[in-house]
Design a protein around this motif. Structure first.
Motif, PDB file in Angstrom:
ATOM      1  N   GLU A  16     -12.599 -33.793  34.525  1.00 47.33           N
ATOM      2  CA  GLU A  16     -13.265 -33.427  33.279  1.00 47.33           C
ATOM      3  C   GLU A  16     -12.304 -33.535  32.091  1.00 47.33           C
ATOM      4  OE1 GLU A  16     -16.781 -30.495  34.945  1.00 47.33           O
ATOM      5  OE2 GLU A  16     -15.017 -29.604  34.022  1.00 47.33           O
ATOM      6  N   SER A  17     -12.836 -33.199  30.918  1.00 47.40           N
ATOM      7  CA  SER A  17     -12.068 -33.343  29.678  1.00 47.40           C
ATOM      8  C   SER A  17     -11.991 -32.023  28.928  1.00 47.40           C
ATOM      9  CB  SER A  17     -12.711 -34.396  28.775  1.00 47.40           C
ATOM     10  OG  SER A  17     -12.749 -35.656  29.397  1.00 47.40           O
ATOM     11  N   LEU A  18     -10.969 -31.913  28.094  1.00 46.52           N
ATOM     12  CA  LEU A  18     -10.802 -30.793  27.177  1.00 46.52           C
ATOM     13  C   LEU A  18     -10.155 -31.310  25.906  1.00 46.52           C
ATOM     14  CD1 LEU A  18      -9.315 -27.714  29.107  1.00 46.52           C
ATOM     15  CD2 LEU A  18     -11.498 -27.806  27.892  1.00 46.52           C
ATOM     16  N   ARG A  19     -10.425 -30.624  24.816  1.00 46.39           N
ATOM     17  CA  ARG A  19      -9.793 -30.961  23.550  1.00 46.39           C
ATOM     18  C   ARG A  19      -9.106 -29.730  22.991  1.00 46.39           C
ATOM     19  NH1 ARG A  19     -12.227 -32.063  17.610  1.00 46.39           N
ATOM     20  NH2 ARG A  19     -10.900 -33.818  16.952  1.00 46.39           N
ATOM     21  N   LEU A  20      -7.816 -29.851  22.747  1.00 42.55           N
ATOM     22  CA  LEU A  20      -7.048 -28.782  22.127  1.00 42.55           C
ATOM     23  C   LEU A  20      -6.884 -29.071  20.636  1.00 42.55           C
ATOM     24  CD1 LEU A  20      -4.150 -28.326  24.721  1.00 42.55           C
ATOM     25  CD2 LEU A  20      -6.421 -27.295  24.721  1.00 42.55           C
ATOM     26  N   MET A  82      -7.811 -34.510  26.067  1.00 44.20           N
ATOM     27  CA  MET A  82      -7.351 -34.663  27.445  1.00 44.20           C
ATOM     28  C   MET A  82      -8.521 -35.098  28.313  1.00 44.20           C
ATOM     29  SD  MET A  82      -4.893 -31.307  27.745  1.00 44.20           S
ATOM     30  CE  MET A  82      -6.244 -30.134  27.553  1.00 44.20           C
ATOM     31  N   SER A  83      -8.387 -36.229  28.953  1.00 41.28           N
ATOM     32  CA  SER A  83      -9.432 -36.758  29.810  1.00 41.28           C
ATOM     33  C   SER A  83      -8.874 -36.959  31.223  1.00 41.28           C
ATOM     34  CB  SER A  83      -9.945 -38.093  29.259  1.00 41.28           C
ATOM     35  OG  SER A  83     -10.413 -37.952  27.943  1.00 41.28           O
ATOM     36  N   SER A  84      -9.783 -37.119  32.152  1.00 44.93           N
ATOM     37  CA  SER A  84      -9.394 -37.329  33.562  1.00 44.93           C
ATOM     38  C   SER A  84      -8.355 -36.304  33.984  1.00 44.93           C
ATOM     39  CB  SER A  84      -8.851 -38.746  33.748  1.00 44.93           C
ATOM     40  OG  SER A  84      -9.800 -39.719  33.371  1.00 44.93           O
ATOM     41  N   LEU A  85      -8.642 -35.056  33.704  1.00 46.31           N
ATOM     42  CA  LEU A  85      -7.673 -34.005  33.991  1.00 46.31           C
ATOM     43  C   LEU A  85      -7.430 -33.857  35.485  1.00 46.31           C
ATOM     44  CD1 LEU A  85      -8.804 -31.503  31.265  1.00 46.31           C
ATOM     45  CD2 LEU A  85      -6.446 -32.278  31.597  1.00 46.31           C
TER      46      LEU A  85
END
Length: 119
Positions: A16-20, A82-85
């Protein structure tokens, strides 16, 4: 004095992805570098990515091709997409700014935001 306010951490599954996001406030000279570091339990803090006010970016080998750093210069804000965590990305992520004058370098850190990636 400069303050850094981070947001966007959390718990996600692998892939999954996240954005900081990190917003800097205070007196900030135009010549600076903003970036993200991370520290996993029992490990040293390491650079993830940073970006100069001139637009140059730098990435750790472990995140190249998966993470993207960007900046909104007008808002003194830096983002980390952040992708492909992966589970090994689990760490506390710290925002950092280095401000350069003709005679000194000033460095500030955010309080950190937890990113946890479950397998």
């Amino acid at each position: 004095q400069v303050q850094l306010t981070e947001s966007g951490g959390g718990l996600v599954q692998a892939g999954e992805s996240l954005r900081l996001s990190c917003a800097a406030s205070g007196y900030i000279r135009s010549f600076n570098t903003m970036g993200w570091y991370r520290q996993a339990p029992g490990k040293q803090r390491e650079l993830v990515a940073d970006a100069t006010s001139g637009g140059r970016t730098n990435y750790a080998d472990s995140v190249k091709g998966r993470f993207t750093i960007s900046r909104d210069i007008a808002k003194n804000t830096v983002y980390l997409q952040m992708s492909s965590l992966k589970p090994e990305d689990t760490a506390v992520y710290y925002c950092n700014i280095r401000i350069f004058s003709s005679s000194s370098t000033y460095e500030y850190w955010g309080q950190g935001t937890q990113v946890t990636v479950s397998s």
